[in-house]
Design an enzyme around this catalytic site. Structure first.
Site, PDB file in Angstrom:
ATOM      1  N   HIS A 101      17.766   9.658 -79.555  1.00 29.19           N
ATOM      2  CA  HIS A 101      17.786   9.004 -78.241  1.00 29.19           C
ATOM      3  C   HIS A 101      17.338   7.556 -78.456  1.00 29.19           C
ATOM      4  O   HIS A 101      16.384   7.079 -77.852  1.00 29.19           O
ATOM      5  CB  HIS A 101      16.879   9.735 -77.248  1.00 29.19           C
ATOM      6  CG  HIS A 101      17.209   9.455 -75.816  1.00 29.19           C
ATOM      7  ND1 HIS A 101      17.546  10.441 -74.889  1.00 29.19           N
ATOM      8  CD2 HIS A 101      17.262   8.286 -75.139  1.00 29.19           C
ATOM      9  CE1 HIS A 101      17.771   9.874 -73.722  1.00 29.19           C
ATOM     10  NE2 HIS A 101      17.612   8.588 -73.831  1.00 29.19           N
ATOM     11  N   ARG A 145      14.366  19.241 -71.708  1.00 28.29           N
ATOM     12  CA  ARG A 145      15.101  18.447 -72.698  1.00 28.29           C
ATOM     13  C   ARG A 145      14.230  17.278 -73.137  1.00 28.29           C
ATOM     14  O   ARG A 145      13.797  16.482 -72.299  1.00 28.29           O
ATOM     15  CB  ARG A 145      16.416  17.931 -72.105  1.00 28.29           C
ATOM     16  CG  ARG A 145      17.147  16.993 -73.062  1.00 28.29           C
ATOM     17  CD  ARG A 145      18.404  16.393 -72.463  1.00 28.29           C
ATOM     18  NE  ARG A 145      19.019  15.458 -73.422  1.00 28.29           N
ATOM     19  CZ  ARG A 145      19.424  14.222 -73.115  1.00 28.29           C
ATOM     20  NH1 ARG A 145      19.310  13.785 -71.870  1.00 28.29           N
ATOM     21  NH2 ARG A 145      19.928  13.441 -74.042  1.00 28.29           N
ATOM     22  N   GLU A 196      21.543  14.826 -67.892  1.00 28.26           N
ATOM     23  CA  GLU A 196      20.777  13.870 -67.075  1.00 28.26           C
ATOM     24  C   GLU A 196      21.474  13.633 -65.744  1.00 28.26           C
ATOM     25  O   GLU A 196      22.694  13.485 -65.709  1.00 28.26           O
ATOM     26  CB  GLU A 196      20.621  12.503 -67.756  1.00 28.26           C
ATOM     27  CG  GLU A 196      19.694  12.465 -68.930  1.00 28.26           C
ATOM     28  CD  GLU A 196      19.594  11.087 -69.552  1.00 28.26           C
ATOM     29  OE1 GLU A 196      19.830  10.075 -68.847  1.00 28.26           O
ATOM     30  OE2 GLU A 196      19.332  11.007 -70.770  1.00 28.26           O
ATOM     31  N   TYR A 235      25.339   9.508 -63.339  1.00 27.34           N
ATOM     32  CA  TYR A 235      24.527   8.803 -62.341  1.00 27.34           C
ATOM     33  C   TYR A 235      25.373   8.310 -61.182  1.00 27.34           C
ATOM     34  O   TYR A 235      24.975   8.409 -60.018  1.00 27.34           O
ATOM     35  CB  TYR A 235      23.778   7.638 -62.997  1.00 27.34           C
ATOM     36  CG  TYR A 235      22.673   8.130 -63.899  1.00 27.34           C
ATOM     37  CD1 TYR A 235      22.884   8.334 -65.260  1.00 27.34           C
ATOM     38  CD2 TYR A 235      21.422   8.439 -63.372  1.00 27.34           C
ATOM     39  CE1 TYR A 235      21.877   8.825 -66.075  1.00 27.34           C
ATOM     40  CE2 TYR A 235      20.404   8.921 -64.183  1.00 27.34           C
ATOM     41  CZ  TYR A 235      20.641   9.116 -65.535  1.00 27.34           C
ATOM     42  OH  TYR A 235      19.643   9.615 -66.333  1.00 27.34           O
ATOM     43  N   ASN A 276      25.805  13.026 -68.955  1.00 32.32           N
ATOM     44  CA  ASN A 276      24.816  12.282 -68.154  1.00 32.32           C
ATOM     45  C   ASN A 276      25.585  11.596 -67.038  1.00 32.32           C
ATOM     46  O   ASN A 276      26.448  10.749 -67.313  1.00 32.32           O
ATOM     47  CB  ASN A 276      24.090  11.251 -69.013  1.00 32.32           C
ATOM     48  CG  ASN A 276      23.091  11.899 -69.951  1.00 32.32           C
ATOM     49  OD1 ASN A 276      22.925  13.117 -69.926  1.00 32.32           O
ATOM     50  ND2 ASN A 276      22.430  11.093 -70.772  1.00 32.32           N
TER      51      ASN A 276
HETATM   52  O1  LIG Z   1      18.987   4.771 -66.979  1.00 30.34           O
HETATM   53  C1  LIG Z   1      18.440   6.034 -66.781  1.00 30.34           C
HETATM   54  C2  LIG Z   1      18.627   6.870 -68.048  1.00 30.34           C
HETATM   55  N1  LIG Z   1      20.038   6.878 -68.427  1.00 30.34           N
HETATM   56  N2  LIG Z   1      20.346   7.648 -69.587  1.00 30.34           N
HETATM   57  C3  LIG Z   1      19.487   7.381 -70.753  1.00 30.34           C
HETATM   58  C4  LIG Z   1      18.009   7.329 -70.388  1.00 30.34           C
HETATM   59  O2  LIG Z   1      17.251   6.963 -71.535  1.00 30.34           O
HETATM   60  C5  LIG Z   1      17.804   6.353 -69.238  1.00 30.34           C
HETATM   61  O3  LIG Z   1      16.420   6.251 -68.919  1.00 30.34           O
END
Ligand SMILES: OC[C@H]1NNC[C@@H](O)[C@@H]1O
Ligand SMILES: [Ca+2]
Length: 446
Positions: free
Chosen positions: A123, A79, A352, A295, A293
């Site tokens: 992005h 990606r 992500e 985390y 995404n």
């Molecule tokens: O903070 C880590 C990632 N989170 N999502 C978007 C990405 O551009 C960041 O690096």
């Protein structure tokens, strides 16, 4: 680990993710125009240590080497994002063929190595020329985005069959226009609803255009969190509801139900003069997948001083990454179950997931056991989601390379491959070697 590979379906897309401004560098090369991140990172005080994306991982010049490294690791899905100002230096009008050529060559290199591209159109690196016309506050930007998307679909659509319109529109809206910690660095809460709407409108326009041009799959990537109340007190339950609207349903609802969550009006009231007839139908275009995404989860307590009326609660003993984010893989399962039951059987791709930890080079190796453990726990949580009926079709590690972590510059390393920014040497971390072994077992088993 072998047992883990059996828990994923045969055609599951295992990959790695990056983004243009974070890895490419070459910001003044081959006709590229300025982006809002060039301006923001060169504004004193905005980025830790005064870091910029001017060079980053020099990927623009090292693309073949990096693709070859992915191939050596047995990675079969990549990606990446396209830098809009490489394609349209002024945001619209005059095309820059050398910019298109870079992504054309990248795509061909990937296909030569049997790596499937998943392309993110936006992005965060908006052409500065459009920011000077209001950026996402200006409705026109949504239509310039559509024209940019059509140009890219036209150039790459014969070889790229998996597309993401936007990466994390919440971050552009909140970090970029309310908190001011991301480009364009505005602190104007009263424009937030309009910015989010124009981002979503541009998503809908691009999807609608793709349906007329392409035969592949298209979706949007949202950064989402399961939200847990810190206690069962009424005020903490209210905090959970409002925080969930602010972080999750603000974008999930319009995309999947064509409505905005009414809870949001309590924290970001707006007069809907910027919503035109038909906009929400356009935004609610059917999608082929939702990019998630993930985390960390959010545990919240009531705090009327915060915009979402909630503050994050980190428990004293809970493990956190070097970003200060809790390590809690069950949050991923909870999140996916919620999406599945609230928004229907939409296929999910984890676009992500990863962790930043302090990395030390020892005898040319990086023993990043914490990152490796983080990843393996999240693969297990993902398998649990699949076993509970969630249609997950892929997973991309953030990130392939250490890179420019926005306002934190190069101080945070998310890569499974270490980058020595002085020499641009790449060193595969133990987590990268572990991923490679896991992928080999997966493909052998299936
Ligand atoms: O903070 C880590 C990632 N989170 N999502 C978007 C990405 O551009 C960041 O690096
Ligand atoms: Ca609602």
């Amino acid at each position: 680990m072998t047992s883990l590979v059996k828990r994923f379906p045969r055609h599951f897309a295992w990959g790695v993710a990056t983004a243009s401004y974070q890895i490419e560098g070459a910001v003044n090369e081959d006709g590229r125009g300025a982006s809002i991140w060039d301006v923001f990172s060169h504004t004193p005080g905005k980025i830790l240590h005064g870091d910029t994306g001017d060079i980053a991982c020099d990927h623009y010049h090292r693309m073949r080497e990096d693709v070859n490294l992915m191939s050596q690791l047995g990675i079969s899905n990549y990606r990446f994002s396209i830098s809009w100002p490489r394609i349209f230096p002024m945001g619209y009008g005059q095309k820059n063929s050398r910019g298109l050529d870079f992504y054309d060559q990248l795509t061909d290199q990937l296909l030569q190595e049997n790596i499937e591209p998943l392309v993110t159109l936006y992005h965060w690196d908006l052409p500065q020329a459009l920011q000077e016309k209001g950026g996402w506050i200006n409705r026109d930007t949504a239509f310039y985005f559509r024209d940019y998307a059509v140009t890219v679909f036209d150039k790459l659509g014969d070889r790229v069959h998996n597309w993401i319109t936007h990466n994390e529109p919440w971050v552009t809206t909140v970090a970029g226009h309310i908190q001011g910690r991301h480009a364009p660095g505005l602190k104007q809460p009263n424009v937030a609803r309009k910015v989010a709407h124009h981002l979503l409108l541009s998503h809908g326009l691009a999807v609608e255009s793709y349906r007329d041009m392409g035969k592949g799959r298209i979706g949007i990537t949202l950064n989402l969190h399961p939200v847990y109340p810190a206690s069962s007190r009424e005020e903490d339950l209210t905090a959970q509801q409002l925080h969930d609207a602010f972080h999750n349903t603000w974008f999930l609802d319009p995309v999947f139900t064509g409505t905005y969550p009414e809870e949001l009006d309590e924290i970001l009231p707006f007069d809907n003069d910027f919503i035109a007839e038909g906009d929400l139908n356009l935004i609610q275009q059917p999608l082929d997948f939702l990019g998630v995404n993930y985390y960390a989860p959010h545990r919240v307590r009531w705090n009327p001083d915060e915009i979402s009326h909630a503050s994050l609660v980190i428990l004293p003993e809970e493990p956190i990454t070097s970003m200060g984010w809790p390590v809690d893989a069950k949050g991923l399962t909870d999140l996916l179950i919620r999406i599945h039951y609230d928004y229907g059987p939409i296929p999910i791709i984890i676009t992500e997931n990863g962790a930043a930890y302090e990395d030390v080079v020892e005898d040319g190796q990086i023993h990043d056991a914490l990152r490796q453990h983080y990843l393996e726990m999240h693969w297990d949580a993902l398998a649990n989601s699949i076993e509970q009926g969630v249609p997950v079709h892929g997973y991309y590690v953030w990130s392939f390379l250490d890179n420019f972590e926005w306002a934190l510059g190069y101080s945070k390393r998310f890569g499974i491959v270490y980058v020595d920014y002085l020499t641009q040497q790449r060193i595969v971390k133990d987590s990268g070697l572990a991923y490679s072994r896991f992928l080999r077992e997966f493909y052998e088993y299936h």
